[in-house]
Structures are given as C-alpha cells and as structure tokens.
Design a protein around this motif. Structure first.
Motif, short mmCIF file in Angstrom:
data_model
loop_
_atom_site.label_atom_id
_atom_site.label_comp_id
_atom_site.label_asym_id
_atom_site.label_seq_id
_atom_site.Cartn_x
_atom_site.Cartn_y
_atom_site.Cartn_z
N LEU A 1 -1.90 -1.54 17.21
CA LEU A 1 -0.58 -2.03 17.63
C LEU A 1 0.16 -2.44 16.36
N ARG B 1 -5.44 -4.66 17.47
CA ARG B 1 -6.07 -3.42 17.92
C ARG B 1 -6.35 -3.57 19.40
N HIS B 2 -5.87 -2.62 20.19
CA HIS B 2 -6.09 -2.62 21.64
C HIS B 2 -7.36 -1.82 21.93
N HIS B 3 -8.28 -2.43 22.68
CA HIS B 3 -9.52 -1.75 23.06
C HIS B 3 -9.45 -1.40 24.54
N GLY B 4 -9.75 -0.15 24.85
CA GLY B 4 -9.64 0.34 26.22
C GLY B 4 -10.85 0.06 27.09
N TRP C 1 -9.79 2.87 21.23
CA TRP C 1 -8.95 1.80 20.67
C TRP C 1 -7.68 2.41 20.09
#
Length: 78
Positions: free
Chosen positions: A68, A57-60, A65
C-alpha cells in the motif's frame, strides 16, 4: 529481443495461469496505475516533486500480499 517485448510476453505467460477473477483484478490494477502515473505527471508539471513510499503491506490470508502506497510531496519555493 527488446526488454519491453519480454515484459509483455512474461505478463501474458503469467496471466494464463490466473483465474478470470484474478485477470480482471490485474486489469483494474493496471488501469488504476496508469491513472496514478498521469496524476503524478500532472503534480510534477504543477511544481511539486512526488515520491511514492510503501506505507503498509496488505496480507490476503492465503500467502498473498500487496504493498500500500502513500505519496510524499515536496514543494519548491516560488
């Protein structure tokens, strides 16, 4: 009202609350997902099973989020 119509309406409602940059990013994402779906169909037609699984999981950094994904491929014996 059918489900497809409601999905379209909901997407339009959500997009009005987004900046132009966000709307552009969502359009790019939608186009890429469309291409991904076609690639999955081609792989299935070629004889493999495809499952998309979240790999991370990509967190900004501002509470946003995104998941992926990676493909899990299963080939069938010929």
């Amino acid at each position: 009202m059918n489900v497809q119509t409601r999905v379209k309406e909901r997407a339009e409602e959500q997009s009005t609350a987004m900046s132009a940059e966000q709307q552009s990013a969502i359009r790019v994402l939608a186009n890429e997902l469309h291409r991904l779906n076609h690639a999955v169909m081609r792989a299935v037609d070629a004889g493999v099973s495809v499952e998309l699984v979240r790999s991370a999981r990509h967190h900004g950094g501002e509470g946003n989020w995104g998941d992926l994904m990676i493909p899990v491929i299963v080939t069938q014996p010929r």
